[in-house]
Design a protein around this motif. Structure first.
Motif, short mmCIF file in Angstrom:
data_model
loop_
_atom_site.label_atom_id
_atom_site.label_comp_id
_atom_site.label_asym_id
_atom_site.label_seq_id
_atom_site.Cartn_x
_atom_site.Cartn_y
_atom_site.Cartn_z
N GLY A 84 5.78 23.70 -39.62
CA GLY A 84 5.34 23.60 -37.71
C GLY A 84 4.72 24.68 -37.52
O GLY A 84 4.45 25.50 -38.31
N MET A 85 3.27 23.52 -37.51
CA MET A 85 2.60 24.54 -37.34
C MET A 85 1.54 24.88 -35.98
O MET A 85 1.47 23.85 -35.48
N ILE A 155 9.90 24.23 -33.37
CA ILE A 155 11.31 24.82 -33.19
C ILE A 155 12.01 23.88 -32.91
O ILE A 155 12.96 23.59 -34.07
N TYR A 156 12.20 23.00 -31.73
CA TYR A 156 12.80 21.83 -31.17
C TYR A 156 12.66 21.17 -32.95
O TYR A 156 13.66 20.33 -32.36
N ILE A 161 10.03 26.25 -41.64
CA ILE A 161 9.12 27.09 -42.37
C ILE A 161 7.84 27.13 -41.01
O ILE A 161 7.30 26.09 -40.58
N LEU A 162 7.63 28.12 -40.56
CA LEU A 162 6.81 27.95 -39.68
C LEU A 162 5.51 28.81 -39.42
O LEU A 162 5.58 30.29 -40.05
N ILE A 193 8.30 32.64 -41.65
CA ILE A 193 6.82 32.87 -40.86
C ILE A 193 5.42 33.47 -41.57
O ILE A 193 5.66 34.20 -42.34
N VAL A 194 4.50 32.49 -41.17
CA VAL A 194 3.32 33.15 -41.71
C VAL A 194 2.32 33.30 -40.81
O VAL A 194 2.01 31.88 -39.78
#
Lengths: 513, 374
Positions: A84-85, A155-156, A161-162, A193-194
């Protein structure tokens, strides 16, 4: 061993036309870590992450998610893989509530059951320490709330991977701290997380590892505990950089601009500026701090004659004649005709300051194409100015006739700032003058502003980076929701004080006035 | 199987390309026209059972050739005449479109110019003025009427920000009603419900025949308008202002340009040139006025302006193509006893392919295989 990595990107290349955005970049993201992706603008940070999020497709190279090679063809593929971005520009529907925004685009029967979704949102919030009201409409939310909602949304959808693209650009120091707390909570929950950023101190305070890109190429990865600002800057820029702003004591300051009780309404009819009074002196840089939308845009535009005001006055003290001239009620043309050299670098570069489809030469003419000749345009002088700016500020462009919209953001900004300075202004107003510029160019802009200040120009600097505001300006005017929180001395104040003033009007100050 | 599909990259990816050299563009256009002709040939062969080569030959003859010299001459002069009028309308739309003011009212603005021309022609027929003076009076009044027709929507746009597309479109119908009112008033002979050829015997107010050619003045006016508009848009301050306003109204305000003034001034010019086209249409071609004097050319001009990217010199080539197709289409319709639809389909196919070129000029297609090799 491979299972340790949430993401592995190998030899990824992406080109746009003849521009190489990413050249053979390889990087890894571990589960349960925070990776900072550091690089100047145009170094390809966002591009490489967009490929992970399914927005672009790589020209070549492989992407492994949890050890398996995958092909991510669309954002939906990315979601299915748990990626997810959170983009710089939020992708939310304003008139929807938080819950409705979370449901949007989801498949399955959940979309009918708002209560269940709201309950899950609350559950997520409790788990990671978010603060979101599921029933609140997006248009009622602050920037920080919107961002939180974006994170909750991914997140939902089950993202492990964010990717956060410059998440702190629009936040106050306090909000940033809050964001970092939830990011740490997510790390503890095993998510990868990035954070894409170019703020060094944030990199050092939040991440576990730092991967550095430069001009689309992979430079290296270091553990944060072994890094410091010097090392990172050098890797980012490719050479040693002096990160000093040479701030001189203001000399011969005289009143140049007096703003008194200025109020105005924005397009929606809301009070955007509420009784603002201050003085800007020649030979001084006056910083203006505030969360974006606090009235900084309206303030500068009111002075420039672009914004209709409700009350108040702006007096310009002419340095040559000593006359006091009222600027309110005059449009930019009238101000120019009075011989007042008022330069303005607006926030919206291509939407206001420049004409995107035109080249540098024609953009140089924008401010005073009317000065010479009767019917026909005179292009010889603008051509000289364009060439001089290209030379001095190092504008990277195939030709001075190339449409400026084809240039990178930093170069567009150089063109705009260069033009505004070239007209030898008495007042120079800049809104986010270094937004999108790399470190080197940012510092050359700071130096330019300082030079203007030494030349006796009254500089108004609207900025978002508090560290820079404190280092560059002489005084800082802090706005909050269109009201003045106060003016502080940049040499003695602290970031925390300014941050606090940005979010709340200091009691007492408003009563005194 | 689904797993294999997941790892594969998409079959076609579309990416934007950099500026293309002019020769490549020309090749694309030539290929497009050849393809269009091939597709049309299939259509001609399978639907009308005619020999496509014959049909194309006839199209060419309809526009530029003929069996006898007289027919050839007639065809050519009609083609040139039609090019002039359409070109004028395209040129008229250039400044408005460059300002992103979607003037869909060229039809009505031309009609109003035609009405003014006809009015002067009829009422000053016996005034004994020298023909050149009468032509000047007719021209000026046509330009004024066209300009007024452009000015009205411009004022509403500038002051109340109305939608110019709707407004200019509606103004067309008003112009048509005014024209039919005038036709009824001026009808000649009585009861014919048409104006008839004005001053047929005296030829007062007609364009003069020079060098044995009827349309020399049409050509001169079209050339002057094309060149003048090119210079106006590229070299003058007002042209610069139009470009800035078209790009961003905020930028224009920032630069101290009065957006209202520019909108109004530009639409006066746009309407005036449309009015000029009306003058040429009535005094130089039809010598009469009817509700079909503009004949949809005000809308065709929109295609011309867009395909030429508002460059008036490119418009010459585009009008040439469109008029060629029109003339050719009507020729094959009459010669092979096809109805108008058949020839319209051929025209449509060719235009479709030309428009399709834009896509290939702006974007690049990456196929799966070629991308892997690269």
């Amino acid at each position: 061993m491979e299972t340790n990595y949430a993401v592995e990107m190998k030899n990824v290349t992406k080109t746009f036309g003849s521009t190489v955005a990413n050249n053979n970049v390889s990087l890894t993201i571990k589960k349960g870590e925070i990776l900072s992706l550091l690089g100047e603008n145009g170094s390809g940070k966002t591009t490489i992450m967009n490929m992970l999020a399914g927005i672009y497709f790589p020209d070549s190279g492989q992407i492994y998610i949890n050890g398996k090679e995958e092909s991510i063809r669309s954002p939906k593929d990315a979601y299915d893989l748990g990626i997810g971005m959170i983009h710089q520009h939020f992708k939310l529907v304003d008139i929807f509530s938080a819950t409705e925004n979370v449901i949007l685009g989801q498949e399955g029967k959940e979309r009918l059951n708002k209560k269940a979704v709201a309950a899950r949102i609350r559950e997520i919030c409790d788990k990671y320490g978010f603060d979101v009201d599921p029933d609140k409409k997006v248009y009622n939310m602050s920037v920080s709330e919107k961002q939180t909602l974006e994170i909750v949304k991914v997140i939902y959808r089950g993202a492990d991977i964010l990717i956060l693209d410059e998440p702190t650009a629009v936040l106050t120091p306090q909000e940033t701290e809050k964001l970092f707390t939830v990011i740490r909570n997510m790390r503890a929950a095993g998510k990868a997380i990035v954070i894409i950023t170019h703020k060094l101190h944030e990199v050092l305070s939040i991440s576990d590892r730092v991967t550095i890109l430069r001009k689309g190429e992979y430079v290296g990865t270091v553990d944060t505990k072994d890094a410091n600002e010097m090392i990172l800057t050098e890797m980012m820029v490719g050479k040693k950089v002096e990160l000093n702003i040479d701030r001189k004591e203001p000399e011969n300051t005289v009143k140049r601009l007096e703003v008194k009780n200025l109020s105005c309404y924005n397009k929606e009819g809301r009070l955007a500026l509420d009784n603002i009074s201050f003085t800007a002196n020649a030979g001084e840089i006056l910083g203006i701090a505030g969360i974006s939308g606090c009235g900084e845009k309206e303030l500068l535009e009111s002075i420039a004659g672009l914004q209709k005001t409700a009350r108040g006055s702006v007096i310009f003290n002419d340095p040559e004649s000593g006359q006091e001239i009222e600027l309110i009620g005059k449009n930019p043309k009238a101000i120019k005709n009075l011989g007042i050299a008022l330069s303005f670098v607006p926030e919206d570069r291509l939407g206001m300051g420049l004409v995107g489809s035109m080249g540098m030469i024609e953009n140089m003419m924008l401010r005073d194409y009317n000065k010479e000749g009767v019917i026909f345009l005179n292009k010889s002088k603008p051509k000289q100015v364009a060439e001089a700016i290209k030379e001095e500020l190092g504008v990277v462009t195939p030709s001075i006739n190339t449409p400026v919209s084809r240039l990178s953001g930093g170069n567009v900004q150089k063109v705009l700032v260069g033009r505004e300075i070239s007209s030898a202004p008495a007042v120079l107003m800049t809104a986010y003058a270094v937004r999108g510029l790399d470190i080197n160019t940012s510092y050359s802009i700071y130096n330019l502003l300082n030079k203007q200040k030494e030349n006796g120009v009254a500089v108004l600097y609207v900025g978002e980076d508090l560290d820079v505001l404190l280092a560059l300006c002489d005084r800082i005017l802090v706005l909050c929701g269109g009201k003045m929180s106060g003016i502080v001395d940049a040499r003695t104040t602290t970031k925390e004080e300014v941050g606090l003033m940005m979010t709340s009007i200091r009691k007492g100050d408003t009563k005194d006035e | 199987m689904s797993k294999a599909a997941a790892v594969r990259e998409p079959f076609i990816r579309i990416t934007k390309r950099d500026k293309m050299p002019i020769w490549k563009k020309i090749i694309i256009y030539v290929v497009a026209i050849i393809l269009a002709l091939a597709v049309s040939a299939l259509f001609i062969f399978f639907v009308t059972k005619l020999n496509p080569i014959d049909v194309y030959k006839t199209m060419w003859q309809g526009a530029f050739g003929g069996i006898t010299d007289t027919v050839k001459k007639l065809h050519r002069s009609v083609t040139i005449r039609d090019i002039c009028t359409l070109l004028l309308l395209g040129v008229a739309l250039a400044p408005a479109f460059k300002m992103k003011f979607w003037n869909c009212g060229a039809e009505g603005q031309m009609l109003m110019g035609g009405v003014a021309t006809a009015f002067m022609m009829i009422n000053l027929a016996d005034a004994g003025l020298p023909n050149w003076l009468l032509l000047v009076i007719m021209c000026v009044s046509a330009v004024i009427f066209g300009a007024v027709w452009g000015l009205i929507p411009a004022i509403f746009k500038a002051v109340w920000n109305t939608n110019e597309t709707l407004f200019t479109l509606m103004m067309n119908y008003v112009a048509i009603q005014i024209t039919s009112f005038c036709v009824a008033k001026w009808e000649n002979p009585y009861g014919s419900n048409s104006v008839g050829i004005i001053n047929q015997a005296t030829q007062v107010g007609w364009f003069p025949t020079w060098f044995g050619q009827k349309y020399v003045l049409n050509i001169i006016i079209a050339i002057i308008a094309t060149v003048a508009m090119f210079i106006y848009l590229k070299k003058t301050k007002q042209g610069y202002e139009i470009a800035v306003v078209g790009e961003s109204k905020n930028t224009a305000k920032y630069a101290g340009i009065s957006v209202k003034k520019v909108i109004i001034r530009t639409m006066i010019i746009s309407g005036a040139v449309c009015g000029l086209a009306g003058f040429v249409g009535v005094a130089g071609v039809d010598h009469t006025i009817s509700t079909s004097t503009a004949g949809g050319r005000g809308f065709t001009a929109i295609i011309v302006a867009w395909l030429a990217k508002f460059n008036t010199f490119f418009m010459v080539a585009i009008t040439l193509l469109i008029i060629f197709l029109n003339r050719g289409a009507s020729e094959i319709a009459s010669k092979f006893a096809l109805n108008e639809y058949a020839s319209n389909i051929i025209t449509g196919i060719i235009l479709f392919f030309i428009l399709g070129c834009e896509f290939f000029i702006t974007y690049k297609m990456n196929f799966r295989k070629s991308a892997k090799e690269a």
